[in-house]
Write a protein that holds these residues in place. Structure first.
Motif, PDB file in Angstrom:
ATOM      1  N   ALA A  23     -14.317 -26.771  58.659  1.00 60.07           N
ATOM      2  CA  ALA A  23     -14.324 -27.675  59.807  1.00 60.07           C
ATOM      3  C   ALA A  23     -15.578 -28.533  59.704  1.00 60.07           C
ATOM      4  O   ALA A  23     -16.676 -28.008  59.569  1.00 60.07           O
ATOM      5  N   VAL A  24     -15.409 -29.844  59.730  1.00 62.45           N
ATOM      6  CA  VAL A  24     -16.571 -30.733  59.772  1.00 62.45           C
ATOM      7  C   VAL A  24     -16.793 -31.064  61.240  1.00 62.45           C
ATOM      8  O   VAL A  24     -15.949 -31.675  61.883  1.00 62.45           O
ATOM      9  N   THR A  25     -17.921 -30.596  61.766  1.00 61.88           N
ATOM     10  CA  THR A  25     -18.134 -30.661  63.212  1.00 61.88           C
ATOM     11  C   THR A  25     -19.485 -31.305  63.522  1.00 61.88           C
ATOM     12  O   THR A  25     -20.420 -30.641  63.932  1.00 61.88           O
ATOM     13  N   ASP A  26     -19.591 -32.610  63.281  1.00 64.60           N
ATOM     14  CA  ASP A  26     -20.851 -33.281  63.558  1.00 64.60           C
ATOM     15  C   ASP A  26     -21.072 -33.417  65.051  1.00 64.60           C
ATOM     16  O   ASP A  26     -20.120 -33.362  65.834  1.00 64.60           O
ATOM     17  N   GLY A  84     -17.996 -38.501  59.955  1.00 67.28           N
ATOM     18  CA  GLY A  84     -17.981 -37.972  58.592  1.00 67.28           C
ATOM     19  C   GLY A  84     -16.650 -37.402  58.139  1.00 67.28           C
ATOM     20  O   GLY A  84     -16.457 -37.144  56.961  1.00 67.28           O
ATOM     21  N   VAL A  85     -15.713 -37.212  59.081  1.00 66.42           N
ATOM     22  CA  VAL A  85     -14.504 -36.465  58.730  1.00 66.42           C
ATOM     23  C   VAL A  85     -13.612 -37.192  57.735  1.00 66.42           C
ATOM     24  O   VAL A  85     -13.000 -36.566  56.881  1.00 66.42           O
ATOM     25  N   VAL A  86     -13.563 -38.520  57.835  1.00 63.43           N
ATOM     26  CA  VAL A  86     -12.630 -39.234  56.962  1.00 63.43           C
ATOM     27  C   VAL A  86     -13.058 -39.108  55.507  1.00 63.43           C
ATOM     28  O   VAL A  86     -12.241 -39.004  54.598  1.00 63.43           O
ATOM     29  N   ARG A  87     -14.376 -39.105  55.287  1.00 62.27           N
ATOM     30  CA  ARG A  87     -14.860 -38.955  53.909  1.00 62.27           C
ATOM     31  C   ARG A  87     -14.453 -37.610  53.332  1.00 62.27           C
ATOM     32  O   ARG A  87     -14.049 -37.513  52.171  1.00 62.27           O
ATOM     33  N   ALA A  88     -14.584 -36.581  54.158  1.00 61.07           N
ATOM     34  CA  ALA A  88     -14.181 -35.253  53.700  1.00 61.07           C
ATOM     35  C   ALA A  88     -12.679 -35.248  53.403  1.00 61.07           C
ATOM     36  O   ALA A  88     -12.235 -34.763  52.357  1.00 61.07           O
ATOM     37  N   LEU A 119      -8.883 -29.038  55.868  1.00 60.57           N
ATOM     38  CA  LEU A 119      -9.942 -29.676  56.648  1.00 60.57           C
ATOM     39  C   LEU A 119      -9.597 -29.570  58.125  1.00 60.57           C
ATOM     40  O   LEU A 119      -8.487 -29.898  58.536  1.00 60.57           O
ATOM     41  N   ILE A 120     -10.560 -29.090  58.898  1.00 59.76           N
ATOM     42  CA  ILE A 120     -10.359 -29.019  60.345  1.00 59.76           C
ATOM     43  C   ILE A 120     -11.295 -30.036  60.977  1.00 59.76           C
ATOM     44  O   ILE A 120     -12.466 -30.123  60.595  1.00 59.76           O
ATOM     45  N   VAL A 121     -10.761 -30.806  61.912  1.00 58.67           N
ATOM     46  CA  VAL A 121     -11.580 -31.818  62.565  1.00 58.67           C
ATOM     47  C   VAL A 121     -12.184 -31.224  63.831  1.00 58.67           C
ATOM     48  O   VAL A 121     -11.493 -30.554  64.595  1.00 58.67           O
TER      49      VAL A 121
END
Lengths: 470, 1022
Positions: B37-40, B46-50, B63-65
């Motif tokens: 999970a990308v959790t800024d 940043g999630v789209v890059r991941a 990938l978890i948003v």
């Protein structure tokens, strides 16, 4: 009235030059705009100029030494110079930041002539190793402008001096940039052109400040200046009637000096934190003893006690011929009587104790402890200047108190005994910035004597004891 | 064991996370995590890059948003199990962001209360309120709340674990395991510390108390995780990960539907509009081949479902048209016949039939690209129209991610390491990033940094690490995203630094990755100038011009004659020094030559060494050959030499066997390669592919070099084609209506390469009279008049620096028929003293004051401006001399930046201060390779990236501009003159090539002291 102005264009650089010569290419740069304000010949030869930006100057050569301009330093130096010149001339005005204005007229009755007077002044400045320009004038401003323009001529003729001022460009005036711009923008480019305009005409167009300036420059308007007063310090010398070899016999003569100090201080309602006692020995270096009192003191008796402690630790290398008592700084006497009920217990205050300990053990032997926010246990505390307030605050301030042993070993020791780990690990892995990085897992452990130890394991899996819990 | 990391912050949690989303994804995959999970913090930037990395490299990682948010003493990680939760999260983030200033956010309790779909991982802070929060979560969000347990191996962790377990039991909320990742690997700890210090605006030493004490916030191996957490907690974590199904690819963009009249489909409507357009554009009937193209294009638009996109742009340009704002479209889709018919561009398809890949490419799988340039002074009107039409909820600008560049990296890292500010300034000022022979590390060491010292080594290492790190989001220059429903269902929106502007949290690459379309609304100065010229021409001659009119008239040989002579000051694009030196060699003869000319003087072709082969082939000195038929099809129109970005990409496909998807990745890597260095991964594939298909290794290497060059300033044919139209139109105007053209350029400043002074010098050389600024004759703008049968420009009051427009207008409106007669008559209007001074300085009071000194002397007398005395004749009271020619020149430049009086070179020569030298107009008489001495004011200094080690100086003397070429060696040896000179004498060698004359500098002599306060601004291009 005749004035002499001394302009010191590079006091800070002069200071550097005095320390070491030859100097590498050196520039002194103003702290805000980073513009070159002083430079030596070596730098000048590289093409650096006054007013150049640091970047541009640096691009000329990579070997420039750069110093930051310190205006306080210059001011202090000018005052020092004034102090020296005070021996030769009476009326000195300190013209900030780097000039001295001397009133010549009255002094001429003491000196044979102007040349002689000037020679005396120059002789006085010679050992000071400072660069300067001088200018004479019939108004303070006129003298200043000529000095700043590097006139450097002995001349007291009014007409020719004013003519010399007239030849200066407007830019030489000590007006602000806006005012100079205003003059230039109506085509007034030389001082003469400005002086030619009647004051009334100027008055219609410029602010009073400028009109007053022109009047003062011409000597038509009074120019009040404040004269330098030597700073007040206490200094008493005492030549001993007999040479002393045993310092215990110094008590009495010293006490007389301390009484004089007490009188001096009482008169001014001041205290002092430190006195300097110079012991002049026969055929040997003088000893300079500094005796301090953390809370400030004026009483001869108290100073006597503190001096006594200091003297007990002092060894003479030759018989004592004279003593000097000197005090440079004073502080306000503040009312020490706190209210009736909060009077400290015992007769000694913290500050008093501190003074006593320091006098007894020496300055370095007494220090305070402060807590630092460093995660490395070795760096989590540090010695500091002992202060009365800090004693209370520094320990209570420490936020969410970490679980730490009260007793930290001065040196970590390898762990040899068998222990049982009770708690952990706490991993500390930091400190890269100063090169003392550590990587450790800390545990609380119990040894066979049931002592609680603070132990850690390093990266190589070696075990150490670092502290003991109470 | 399976493990999913549910709490991980990338470097889009600015100055906190110390790894990029890509690094985190790669590491998570490497460690065998099942999901990440990308959790800024309050951000989805940043999630789209991941997502893109996972998709492009087909990684087996879910990938978890999500996002981490703080509210008072409550800290939670929100995760999106499904699309509804995603929209909810976007809404919450948007609201929190919109409440606060740029860069900050402010959550409210209601935001959290309103959550219906998001999963909530609660991170108890060990505060008293924790028990209340636990009860609150249980009450409002049962079954969707967890307690997130972290293990950081800190001192007080034992208590914290107990605390959490107690909360879990008391509130009946399950515990899950979280890594709380800030770094993809442990050795990023230094950078993380530095970021913390930068955030605290302190040095690392000063903020020791705030630093992480160990590296446990990096990604840890599954073994270690299994040891640290209870298996029941890990179980919960995996359960949560399994419940998350949302994938960013589910996002579908909904175009605004109001553009289509009721009862019609978008496609029907588009076809209708195109049909109407063809009648306007092709008055004599549509040629059959063009009709065929239109049909093909429309079919493709229908197939790829892009009609709304074209309609959206059509709507915007129609608004601009109705307001008389000049515009021009560019980009791959813009050069279609459809766009020509929709009046989005004026590129006449009959003229550009050569254009090859003119449209959206099906196989390349890239979205259509249309940028629309508007007049720079009126673009804001268009932006306001968009906001007004779609509302702030549905329209927002794309973001631009501002990243650490060399300078900012040096400054921030240096500060964090406690290096003094003046030292850092010194480094920054003295490192030349253009110096390809010496990298910045070596240069910093040369400047005195001790590389073997601890600080020195750390400084260099950390700068390298931090470069490319995002620092904050800024607004894209003009990329709008417009949607059917509220934007915040799609992507979070936040405030920009400009008031009343909002940006989304994604940049253009992110939008492209998700196939979301943006409309670029850009500003272009030349369009303002051209529109103003059209107006002036109409006003004075009655002739009505338009860009389409000019292109439809087909190529005018006289215009090309002028271009070939490099007489192009003020002309769009081909006015730069590098362009001008190429013109006489390339000798453009037709529109397509201009397209090539604009694209060829760019780093790509130059680095790929494509320029010389092209010139040789064009001059017939080298035979045109093709390695294969396939390549011929791509390169035929540029004589076998790849010049455009499209050609290079196409080559990768036909010659190296790239698939459409790969080619698209290549294109994107090119755009961002300076930042990411991603391009190198394509090198092997390209070289191998081409060698396998029988191409020479050398050819392949050259193509790759060129790809690298494009990376810096990619220049596609589709953009060049539109720019060439403007270059042609401006050349045409310059040739036939020079006075109007220069006046309009001056009125549109700031724009282009040249200053007002340089433009006026050039105008004079084209026999245009210049009349001085004057309160009795000038308007606010510069105007055109006929004087004795010749066109003249009357300078407008706007040229006076610092004069307010309102005052200038007042002076013009209230001007008596016979003009003003005294200073008093102007001051009576209520013109303040400052403005009067400015008028005097510009000598605009010349009609009634002898000179500017006299005018000022009058003005300064307070009695004059007092009402009672206004009728008194002002008498000259002091004897003040008049300004000299030199002073006049100085004053002109200070007040207006231009002078119509004698040139400084004339003045200095009259004084005999310059010795023997050759003027610009005499240079042509000098023999090629002969020695010469020239003197001039330095008006331009340019060290373009296209020519390594060369600086172009422009020296202006009283007859024109001299082009001086200074080689790096010469510059280095004569640093003093090279860096500081305003007036420069150059001894060197004349180089002639056709009509172009250069002086190759040998000795540089700084003559600036002769100029004293002469205020000429040299423009530096770095």
């Amino acid at each position: 009235m005749l004035w002499l102005y001394l302009h010191f264009p590079q006091l800070q650089l002069d200071g550097l030059l005095a320390q070491s010569a030859p100097l590498p290419p050196t520039i002194i740069v103003s702290d805000k705009q980073h513009v070159v304000v002083q430079l030596n010949d070596a730098a000048r030869q590289l093409g650096v100029k006054i007013g150049m930006g640091l970047g541009a100057a640096a691009a000329m050569s990579t070997s420039l030494s750069v110093y930051e301009f310190k205006v306080d330093h210059e001011q202090q130096r000018v005052e020092e110079l004034a102090q020296w010149l005070y021996l030769d001339t009476a009326d000195i005005h300190i013209s900030a930041p780097c000039g001295l204005l001397l009133k010549v007229s009255n002094m001429l009755s003491l000196y044979p002539n102007l040349t002689h007077y000037l020679e005396t002044i120059q002789a006085r400045l010679l050992p000071q190793n400072v660069q300067y320009h001088y200018g004479l004038g019939h108004s303070p401003l006129a003298a200043q402008l000529l000095a700043q323009a590097g006139y450097d001529k002995i001349d007291e003729d009014k007409a020719s001096l004013f003519a010399a001022v007239g030849k200066l460009p407007i830019d030489a005036l000590t007006l602000n940039t806006r005012q100079k711009q205003q003059l230039l923008r109506v085509g007034i480019k030389s001082v003469q052109a400005l002086l030619d305009i009647p004051l009334v005409e100027l008055g219609r167009r410029f602010d009073t400040e400028l009109v007053q300036y022109v009047g003062r420059l011409q000597g038509k308007l009074h120019h009040p200046v404040e004269f330098y007063q030597p700073t007040e310090t206490f200094q008493r010398d005492l030549i001993l009637l007999f040479e002393l070899e045993n310092l215990t016999y110094l008590t009495k003569p010293l006490y007389t000096l301390l009484l004089q100090l007490e009188a001096f201080l009482k008169l001014r309602d001041k205290l002092t934190l430190e006195i300097v006692l110079t012991l002049v020995q026969r055929d040997a270096e003088s000893l300079c003893l500094k005796v301090g009192s953390a809370q400030g003191e004026y009483r001869a008796k108290k100073w006597q006690e503190l001096c006594q402690l200091m003297l007990e630790r002092t060894q003479l290398s030759a018989p004592l011929q004279a003593i000097t008592l000197r005090v440079d700084e004073f502080c306000e006497s503040h009312n020490q009587n706190e209210d009736l009920f909060s009077e400290p217990i015992g007769t000694m205050t913290h500050a008093g104790l501190l003074s006593l300990l320091r006098a007894k053990l020496g300055e370095q032997a007494v220090y305070g402890v402060t807590v630092l926010p460093d995660a490395r246990p070795e760096y989590a505390t540090s010695r500091c200047e002992p202060s009365v307030q800090a004693l209370h605050s520094s320990f209570t301030e420490n936020k969410a108190s970490l679980l730490r042993p009260n007793f930290l070993l001065a040196q970590i020791q390898p762990l040899h005994d068998k222990v049982t780990l009770l708690q952990g690990p706490e991993r500390i892995s930091t400190g890269w910035w100063d090169g003392h990085n550590i990587e450790r897992d800390y545990f609380i452990a119990q040894d066979e004597q049931l002592r609680r130890l603070w132990v850690f394991r390093d990266r190589q899996q070696r075990w150490f004891v670092h502290g003991i819990f109470s | 064991m399976r493990y999913a990391e549910l709490f991980c912050q990338s470097n889009f949690s600015f100055l906190e996370g110390a790894s990029s989303p890509e690094e985190l994804v790669k590491q998570a995959h490497f460690l065998g995590y099942s999901a990440l999970a990308v959790t800024d913090e309050c951000s989805l930037a940043g999630v789209v890059r991941a997502h893109t990395l996972i998709k492009n490299t087909e990684l087996d990682l879910k990938l978890i948003v999500g996002s981490v948010l703080c509210f008072e003493s409550l800290k939670v990680v929100l995760l999106c199990p499904n699309k509804a939760a995603y929209s909810e999260l976007c809404r919450v983030i948007s609201n929190a962001r919109r409440r606060a200033n740029k860069g900050a956010y402010q959550l409210e309790k209601w935001d959290l209360l309103s959550l219906k779909h998001c999963f909530i991982l609660w991170l108890p802070q060990g505060e008293h309120e924790d028990a209340q929060w636990g009860a609150w979560l249980k009450r409002y969000h049962p079954n969707r709340s967890w307690i997130g347990m972290q293990r950081e191996l800190s001192n007080l962790e034992r208590q914290h674990i107990k605390h959490c377990e107690m909360l879990s039991e008391r509130c009946d909320i399950p515990i899950c395991a979280l890594g709380a990742v800030l770094m993809h690997c442990a050795n990023r700890i230094r950078l993380q510390h530095v970021l913390t210090a930068i955030k605290a605006n302190q040095s690392v030493e000063e903020c020791k108390g705030q630093l992480l004490v160990n590296c446990e916030r990096s990604m840890r191996t599954k073994d270690k995780i299994a040891k640290l957490f209870k298996s029941s907690w890990l179980q919960e974590t995996n359960t949560i990960a399994n419940l998350c199904h949302f994938n960013l690819d589910e996002l579908r963009y909904q175009y605004p539907s109001e553009l289509v009249p009721q009862g019609k489909t978008a496609m029907q409507y588009l076809r209708e509009l195109v049909a109407q357009g063809t009648q306007r554009r092709f008055v004599d009937g549509v040629p059959s081949d063009i009709a065929k193209t239109i049909k093909k294009e429309l079919e493709l638009i229908e197939e790829l479902d892009y009609p709304y996109f074209f309609l959206t742009i059509y709507d915007i340009v129609m608004y601009a048209k109705s307001q008389g704002i000049l515009y021009q479209g560019r980009g791959s889709a813009a050069n279609s016949v459809v766009c020509y018919c929709l009046e989005i561009t004026a590129v006449d398809p009959r003229q550009v039939a050569v254009l090859f890949e003119r449209f959206i490419s099906r196989e390349r799988n890239e979205p259509p690209d249309i940028d629309v340039d508007f007049e720079h002074q009126r673009r804001e009107e268009v932006i306001q129209y968009i906001y007004q039409k779609y509302g702030r909820k549905r329209a927002a600008l794309a973001a631009t991610v501002i990243t650490y560049r060399f300078k900012s990296a040096v400054r921030d890292v240096g500060k964090a390491l406690g290096i003094s500010e003046s030292q850092l300034t010194y480094f920054i000022k003295n490192v030349n990033r253009r110096d390809r022979s010496l990298n910045w590390q070596a240069q910093i060491i040369e400047l005195g940094l001790e590389p073997s010292s601890l600080k020195g080594a750390q400084f260099i290492e950390l700068i390298t690490d931090i470069m490319g790190f995002p620092r904050h989001l800024s607004q894209h220059v003009g990329g709008f995203v417009i949607s059917a429903g509220p934007l915040h269902d799609l992507v979070p929106v936040e405030n920009a630094s400009m008031p009343e502007r909002t940006v989304i949290q994604w940049d253009k690459d992110d939008l492209e990755s998700l196939a979301l379309l943006k409309v670029d609304v850009l500003a272009l100065g030349m369009l303002s100038a051209i529109r103003k010229t059209f107006e002036m021409v109409y006003q004075h001659t009655g002739r009505s011009l338009s860009i389409a009119y000019l292109t439809q008239r087909q190529d005018d040989p006289k215009v090309y004659e002028m271009i070939q002579k490099a007489d192009t000051v003020g002309v769009f694009q081909i006015e730069s020094r590098a362009q001008m030196s190429m013109l006489p060699r390339l000798k453009p003869r037709c529109y397509y030559d201009l397209v090539v000319q604009i694209a060829i003087v760019r780093p790509g072709p130059i680095q790929g060494d494509m320029v010389h082969p092209f010139l040789k082939r064009r001059n017939g000195e080298e035979a045109v050959s093709y390695p294969s038929e396939a390549v011929k099809a791509v390169l035929e129109r540029t004589l076998g030499v790849p010049i455009f970005q499209e050609q290079v990409i196409k080559l990768a496909m036909v010659a190296a066997g790239f698939t459409g998807g790969e080619a698209d990745q290549l294109r994107r890597a090119m755009a961002s390669w300076k930042k990411t260095g991603e391009l190198m991964q394509f090198k092997d594939k390209l070289l191998k592919g081409m060698t396998e298909r029988g191409y020479e290794h050398q050819f392949a290497e050259r193509i790759f070099e060129q790809i690298c060059g494009f990376g810096e300033y990619g220049f596609p044919e589709s953009h060049s084609a539109s720019f060439a139209v403007l270059a042609y139109a401006s050349s045409w105007l310059k040739l036939y209506y020079p006075a109007m053209f220069y006046a309009s350029l001056l009125n549109s400043l700031p724009m282009g390469f040249y200053s007002a002074s340089q433009l006026l010098q050039d105008a004079k050389r084209h026999d245009v009279f210049i009349l001085p600024v004057c309160v009795n004759h000038s308007s606010y703008e510069h105007t055109v008049h006929q004087v004795e049968g010749q066109w003249a420009i009357r300078l407008g009051l706007k040229i006076i620096k610092g004069l307010r427009q309102s005052i200038a207008n007042l002076i013009v409106e209230k001007r008596p028929n016979n003009g003003y007669s005294s200073v008093q008559s102007v001051s009576k209007l209520g013109v303040d003293k400052g403005a009067l001074e400015r008028l005097a300085s510009a000598n605009a009071l010349r009609d009634f004051s002898q000179d500017r000194y006299a005018a000022r002397w009058q003005l300064m007398n307070q009695e004059v401006t007092l009402p009672l005395f206004t009728d008194l004749p002002s008498k000259q009271t002091a004897d003040i001399q008049s300004p000299s020619d030199f002073e006049t020149l100085l004053e002109d430049h200070t007040a207006m930046g231009i002078s119509l009086n004698k040139h400084p070179i004339t003045l200095l020569d009259e004084r005999g201060e310059l010795g023997v030298f050759t003027r610009m107009n005499e240079l042509c008489k000098k023999a090629h390779k002969s020695m010469v001495t020239v003197v001039g004011v330095v008006t331009g200094k340019q060290s373009p990236g296209t020519a390594a080690g060369v600086t172009f100086f422009t020296l202006e003397d009283d007859t024109g501009n001299i082009n001086v070429v200074v080689w790096a060696g010469t510059a280095r040896a004569q640093k003093k003159a090279y860096l500081g000179a305003k007036l420069l004498e150059v001894k060197g060698i004349v180089e002639k090539e056709g009509n172009v004359i250069h002086v190759i500098a040998g000795r540089l002599i700084d003559k600036s002291p002769l100029l004293q306060g002469f205020d000429t601004q040299s423009r530096h291009f770095h």
